[in-house]
Design a protein around this motif. Sequence first.
Motif, PDB file in Angstrom:
ATOM      1  N   LYS A  25       0.854  -1.178   0.000  1.00 21.29           N
ATOM      2  CA  LYS A  25       0.000   0.000   0.000  1.00 21.29           C
ATOM      3  C   LYS A  25       0.895   1.236   0.000  1.00 21.29           C
ATOM      4  CE  LYS A  25      -3.854  -1.859   2.811  1.00 21.29           C
ATOM      5  NZ  LYS A  25      -4.632  -1.645   4.062  1.00 21.29           N
ATOM      6  N   ILE A  26       0.388   2.322  -0.591  1.00 24.39           N
ATOM      7  CA  ILE A  26       1.072   3.609  -0.517  1.00 24.39           C
ATOM      8  C   ILE A  26       0.083   4.578   0.099  1.00 24.39           C
ATOM      9  CG2 ILE A  26       2.256   5.421  -1.800  1.00 24.39           C
ATOM     10  CD1 ILE A  26       2.931   3.335  -3.915  1.00 24.39           C
ATOM     11  N   VAL A  27       0.464   5.155   1.257  1.00 19.98           N
ATOM     12  CA  VAL A  27      -0.510   5.897   2.052  1.00 19.98           C
ATOM     13  C   VAL A  27       0.006   7.287   2.405  1.00 19.98           C
ATOM     14  CG1 VAL A  27      -1.349   3.723   3.034  1.00 19.98           C
ATOM     15  CG2 VAL A  27       0.361   5.050   4.270  1.00 19.98           C
ATOM     16  N   ASP A  28      -0.931   8.162   2.752  1.00 16.16           N
ATOM     17  CA  ASP A  28      -0.550   9.501   3.208  1.00 16.16           C
ATOM     18  C   ASP A  28      -0.271   9.468   4.702  1.00 16.16           C
ATOM     19  OD1 ASP A  28      -3.017   9.523   4.539  1.00 16.16           O
ATOM     20  OD2 ASP A  28      -3.993  10.768   3.031  1.00 16.16           O
ATOM     21  N   GLU A  29      -0.038  10.645   5.288  1.00 12.85           N
ATOM     22  CA  GLU A  29       0.355  10.710   6.695  1.00 12.85           C
ATOM     23  C   GLU A  29      -0.743  10.249   7.641  1.00 12.85           C
ATOM     24  OE1 GLU A  29      -0.655  15.522   6.925  1.00 12.85           O
ATOM     25  OE2 GLU A  29       1.332  14.749   7.403  1.00 12.85           O
ATOM     26  N   HIS A  30      -1.973  10.126   7.130  1.00  8.64           N
ATOM     27  CA  HIS A  30      -3.077   9.659   7.951  1.00  8.64           C
ATOM     28  C   HIS A  30      -3.396   8.179   7.716  1.00  8.64           C
ATOM     29  CE1 HIS A  30      -3.694  13.837   9.000  1.00  8.64           C
ATOM     30  NE2 HIS A  30      -3.833  14.151   7.718  1.00  8.64           N
ATOM     31  N   GLY A  31      -2.605   7.518   6.899  1.00 10.10           N
ATOM     32  CA  GLY A  31      -2.836   6.117   6.613  1.00 10.10           C
ATOM     33  C   GLY A  31      -3.835   5.868   5.513  1.00 10.10           C
ATOM     34  N   ASN A  32      -4.240   6.915   4.797  1.00 13.73           N
ATOM     35  CA  ASN A  32      -5.175   6.750   3.683  1.00 13.73           C
ATOM     36  C   ASN A  32      -4.418   6.477   2.391  1.00 13.73           C
ATOM     37  OD1 ASN A  32      -7.439   7.462   5.355  1.00 13.73           O
ATOM     38  ND2 ASN A  32      -6.802   9.614   5.170  1.00 13.73           N
ATOM     39  N   GLU A  33      -4.906   5.522   1.610  1.00 12.07           N
ATOM     40  CA  GLU A  33      -4.225   5.169   0.365  1.00 12.07           C
ATOM     41  C   GLU A  33      -4.282   6.322  -0.624  1.00 12.07           C
ATOM     42  OE1 GLU A  33      -5.730   1.361  -0.999  1.00 12.07           O
ATOM     43  OE2 GLU A  33      -5.882   0.680   1.082  1.00 12.07           O
ATOM     44  N   VAL A  34      -3.160   6.574  -1.307  1.00 14.67           N
ATOM     45  CA  VAL A  34      -3.081   7.685  -2.261  1.00 14.67           C
ATOM     46  C   VAL A  34      -3.240   7.138  -3.679  1.00 14.67           C
ATOM     47  CG1 VAL A  34      -1.575   8.980  -0.711  1.00 14.67           C
ATOM     48  CG2 VAL A  34      -0.560   7.546  -2.506  1.00 14.67           C
ATOM     49  N   PRO A  35      -3.653   7.988  -4.624  1.00 15.86           N
ATOM     50  CA  PRO A  35      -3.786   7.530  -6.015  1.00 15.86           C
ATOM     51  C   PRO A  35      -2.433   7.118  -6.603  1.00 15.86           C
ATOM     52  CG  PRO A  35      -4.971   9.593  -5.654  1.00 15.86           C
ATOM     53  CD  PRO A  35      -4.137   9.359  -4.433  1.00 15.86           C
ATOM     54  N   GLN A  36      -2.480   6.194  -7.557  1.00 16.79           N
ATOM     55  CA  GLN A  36      -1.264   5.749  -8.231  1.00 16.79           C
ATOM     56  C   GLN A  36      -0.554   6.944  -8.861  1.00 16.79           C
ATOM     57  OE1 GLN A  36      -1.926   2.433 -10.769  1.00 16.79           O
ATOM     58  NE2 GLN A  36       0.222   2.064 -11.170  1.00 16.79           N
ATOM     59  N   GLY A  37       0.773   7.004  -8.670  1.00 19.64           N
ATOM     60  CA  GLY A  37       1.555   8.102  -9.204  1.00 19.64           C
ATOM     61  C   GLY A  37       1.834   9.200  -8.200  1.00 19.64           C
ATOM     62  N   GLU A  38       1.163   9.152  -7.035  1.00 21.69           N
ATOM     63  CA  GLU A  38       1.405  10.152  -6.006  1.00 21.69           C
ATOM     64  C   GLU A  38       2.322   9.607  -4.921  1.00 21.69           C
ATOM     65  OE1 GLU A  38      -1.998  12.072  -4.393  1.00 21.69           O
ATOM     66  OE2 GLU A  38      -2.865  12.552  -6.350  1.00 21.69           O
ATOM     67  N   ARG A  39       3.005  10.509  -4.249  1.00 20.29           N
ATOM     68  CA  ARG A  39       3.929  10.135  -3.185  1.00 20.29           C
ATOM     69  C   ARG A  39       3.174   9.647  -1.954  1.00 20.29           C
ATOM     70  NH1 ARG A  39       8.909  13.568  -3.055  1.00 20.29           N
ATOM     71  NH2 ARG A  39       8.611  13.575  -0.809  1.00 20.29           N
ATOM     72  N   GLY A  40       3.778   8.673  -1.285  1.00 26.80           N
ATOM     73  CA  GLY A  40       3.201   8.203  -0.031  1.00 26.80           C
ATOM     74  C   GLY A  40       4.129   7.215   0.637  1.00 26.80           C
ATOM     75  N   GLU A  41       3.845   6.925   1.914  1.00 25.98           N
ATOM     76  CA  GLU A  41       4.659   5.945   2.638  1.00 25.98           C
ATOM     77  C   GLU A  41       4.342   4.535   2.150  1.00 25.98           C
ATOM     78  OE1 GLU A  41       5.661   4.235   7.125  1.00 25.98           O
ATOM     79  OE2 GLU A  41       3.999   5.626   6.850  1.00 25.98           O
ATOM     80  N   LEU A  42       5.374   3.726   2.021  1.00 33.34           N
ATOM     81  CA  LEU A  42       5.229   2.351   1.555  1.00 33.34           C
ATOM     82  C   LEU A  42       4.956   1.420   2.730  1.00 33.34           C
ATOM     83  CD1 LEU A  42       5.525   0.159  -0.669  1.00 33.34           C
ATOM     84  CD2 LEU A  42       7.983   0.162  -0.177  1.00 33.34           C
ATOM     85  N   TRP A  43       3.863   0.654   2.614  1.00 32.52           N
ATOM     86  CA  TRP A  43       3.555  -0.414   3.560  1.00 32.52           C
ATOM     87  C   TRP A  43       3.652  -1.743   2.814  1.00 32.52           C
ATOM     88  CZ3 TRP A  43      -1.503   1.288   6.592  1.00 32.52           C
ATOM     89  CH2 TRP A  43      -1.229   2.474   7.294  1.00 32.52           C
ATOM     90  N   LEU A  44       4.240  -2.751   3.445  1.00 28.19           N
ATOM     91  CA  LEU A  44       4.475  -4.037   2.795  1.00 28.19           C
ATOM     92  C   LEU A  44       3.947  -5.201   3.632  1.00 28.19           C
ATOM     93  CD1 LEU A  44       8.182  -3.456   1.686  1.00 28.19           C
ATOM     94  CD2 LEU A  44       6.223  -3.670   0.151  1.00 28.19           C
ATOM     95  N   LYS A  45       3.476  -6.228   2.919  1.00 29.81           N
ATOM     96  CA  LYS A  45       2.981  -7.436   3.580  1.00 29.81           C
ATOM     97  C   LYS A  45       3.412  -8.648   2.768  1.00 29.81           C
ATOM     98  CE  LYS A  45      -1.357  -9.539   5.237  1.00 29.81           C
ATOM     99  NZ  LYS A  45      -2.825  -9.333   5.348  1.00 29.81           N
ATOM    100  N   GLY A  46       3.874  -9.684   3.446  1.00 26.65           N
ATOM    101  CA  GLY A  46       4.293 -10.899   2.751  1.00 26.65           C
ATOM    102  C   GLY A  46       4.950 -11.874   3.704  1.00 26.65           C
ATOM    103  N   PRO A  47       5.329 -13.059   3.203  1.00 29.10           N
ATOM    104  CA  PRO A  47       5.906 -14.093   4.065  1.00 29.10           C
ATOM    105  C   PRO A  47       7.309 -13.762   4.568  1.00 29.10           C
ATOM    106  CG  PRO A  47       6.024 -14.768   1.766  1.00 29.10           C
ATOM    107  CD  PRO A  47       5.197 -13.503   1.806  1.00 29.10           C
ATOM    108  N   ASN A  48       7.916 -12.708   4.032  1.00 26.48           N
ATOM    109  CA  ASN A  48       9.265 -12.310   4.430  1.00 26.48           C
ATOM    110  C   ASN A  48       9.267 -11.236   5.517  1.00 26.48           C
ATOM    111  OD1 ASN A  48       8.063 -10.857   2.263  1.00 26.48           O
ATOM    112  ND2 ASN A  48       9.951  -9.714   1.976  1.00 26.48           N
ATOM    113  N   ILE A  49       8.114 -10.780   5.970  1.00 19.52           N
ATOM    114  CA  ILE A  49       8.063  -9.756   7.010  1.00 19.52           C
ATOM    115  C   ILE A  49       8.418 -10.392   8.352  1.00 19.52           C
ATOM    116  CG2 ILE A  49       6.623  -8.061   8.196  1.00 19.52           C
ATOM    117  CD1 ILE A  49       7.197  -7.423   5.250  1.00 19.52           C
ATOM    118  N   MET A  50       9.304  -9.746   9.075  1.00 23.34           N
ATOM    119  CA  MET A  50       9.825 -10.269  10.338  1.00 23.34           C
ATOM    120  C   MET A  50       8.715 -10.665  11.311  1.00 23.34           C
ATOM    121  SD  MET A  50      10.908  -6.882  12.510  1.00 23.34           S
ATOM    122  CE  MET A  50       9.671  -5.602  12.889  1.00 23.34           C
ATOM    123  N   LYS A  51       9.093 -11.487  12.267  1.00 25.58           N
ATOM    124  CA  LYS A  51       8.179 -11.832  13.355  1.00 25.58           C
ATOM    125  C   LYS A  51       7.960 -10.628  14.267  1.00 25.58           C
ATOM    126  CE  LYS A  51       7.692 -15.134  17.185  1.00 25.58           C
ATOM    127  NZ  LYS A  51       8.301 -16.318  17.865  1.00 25.58           N
TER     128      LYS A  51
END
Length: 525
Positions: free
Chosen positions: A343-369
Amino acid sequence: MVYTSKLPDIQEPTTGIIQFIFANVNKTPEDKPLLIDALNDRFITYSQLKDSVLKFGAGLQDVCGFSSSDVLALYAPNQYNYSIPLLGAVAANMTKAKVLICHEDNLDTALQAAERVGILKKNIFIFGEKAVRGVQPFQTALIRERKAVPAELTHEEAKDKVAYLCFSSGTTGKSKGVMTTHANITANTCQYTALDNAFIDPNVDRMIGVLPLFHIFGLTAILHTALYWGIPVYILPRFDLVKFCETVQARKITFACLVPPIYLLLAKSDIIPNYDLSSLRIGISGAAPLSADLGREVKARLPNLTIKQGYGLTETSPSAIVEPTDRTIDGSTGILLPNMLAKIVDEHGNEVPQGERGELWLKGPNIMKGYINNPQATADCIDSEGYFHTGDVVIIDKDQHFYVVDRIKELIKYKGFQVPPAELEGILLTSPIIADCAVIGVYDAAQASEIPRAYVTLKPHVTPSDKVAEEIMKFVADQVVPYKQIRAVRFVDVIPKSPAGKILRRLLRDQAQEEEKNATNRPKL
C-alpha cells in the motif's frame, strides 16, 4: 489500492533453513566448491559444508550445552567458513547469547563484551587454525564426529521459530533485534529466485562476497541465495577496490551484490581501466538508493553489466522489491516480488492515487516476526492487517515500478549502514562544550551516500571554529564504530524544535538543501 505482485505466486517452503538449503533442489554436485577464500583459494565444497554444519551443531550441544532457547553471537569479518557457525547454530536449534565466535582482529573487544554480559570464556571461540590467548578455534574445539539431527519443523513452526537476530534501528530510535524466522529466510530466497532464476546458470555463474555477512543484505542475498542456487562465492574479508578488481578479473565473477559507494568507485576510480571486469553481467544495488545518473556512468564503463536495484530492510528479510533483469529502468528500485502486497498511504494512513507520493507499507511471508523483547516497537510498525510500515516515501508508475523518493523516518543510511541520530545526539550532549544538538543525514554525491551531519549549539564560553568542529567529530569517533562517526558539523544559534520539544529535522534538511544550492555557503567540514 492494494498492489499485488505481477509475478506468479511461489509455493512457500514448509521446512526449516537447514532442510531447505541441503535439500539440494538444484542438484549441486557434492564435490563442488561453493565458499572460496578469495585471498588464498581455501574452499568448502557442498558436502563439506553440510558435514561441518551438522558436526558444529552437535559440538555446540555437546561442548556448550546449547539448546533451543540459546543464541550464538557471530562477531567477525567475512570468512569463507562463516556459514559453518552460522548454519551450525541453526542446526543445533537456536534469546541472551550463550556462545560467542569472534576473530583474532576483534578478540579484545569480544572478551570485554563477553565479560560484561556473562558469557563464559569456555564458550568463546575464534576463527582460524590456532588458539589465541587461550581462545580455541571453533573448527578444532567444536567440530567432532557426531552430527546434529536438525529438528523437523512444520510450516507453522518455521514461521514462528527465530533463526537469526540481525539488528536494525527500524523506522526510528535505538537499535533493535529483528526476529527473522526460518520461514522468512526460505520464503525470501524463493521470492528472489523466482525473479532471477531464468538468468542464472549454476555451471557458469560466480558470485563475489564483499558485503558484510552480518548484514541482512549479505546474509540472505549472498550466503543463502548462493548456497540454494549452488553457485560459488568468492569471499573477501572486507571491501578493497584492488582486491575486488583482481578477484573479478581472475575468477571471472559474473554476479555481484554491491552498494552505491562501490558503484561510485566503479564509475570514477582511475584504476578500473587497468582490469578486465567484462565478466560482470548482473549487479544488484541495495541498502541505499542508487541514482539513475550513477547507474548510467557505471554502465558506460562496464557495458556488459546490467545494474538493477533492490529494495528492502532487515525487517523484510530483506528483499521486497527488485528490478527485473530483462527490463531495468534507471532510478527505479523495482517491482514487487512474488507473494507481496503493498500500500502507498498519506500521513493519515489513507491510500493515495497511483503516481502520487506516499509511505510504503508491505505485507508478505518475508516480514519479520517482530523486534525481540520489544512488543511496543513491533506494534508501532506492523499493523493489525500484517502490513509493515517502512517509513520510506515512494512513487509507483503505471507498470508498478517503484521509486524511492524520500524517507519520513529519521534513520541515516551511511554506505548501507544504519545510523540512528538519537544515539549520536546522546553522545554529543555529554560533551562539556555542547549546549544542544541535532543530527541529520545529508547526501554527499562524492561518496554516493548520506553522511551524518551534526548541528551544534555551543556553550557560551566556546567560539565556533574549524578546530572546535574537529574536536567534536573526534569526541564522537572515540565512542562509536567507524560508520557511525559524525562527518560534518554546522554551528547554529538554536536547534529548531516543536512546542513538545521534538527536533524539527525537516527544517534542518530544508536548510541543508538550500546551503547546497549555494556553493559559497557549503560547510567546510
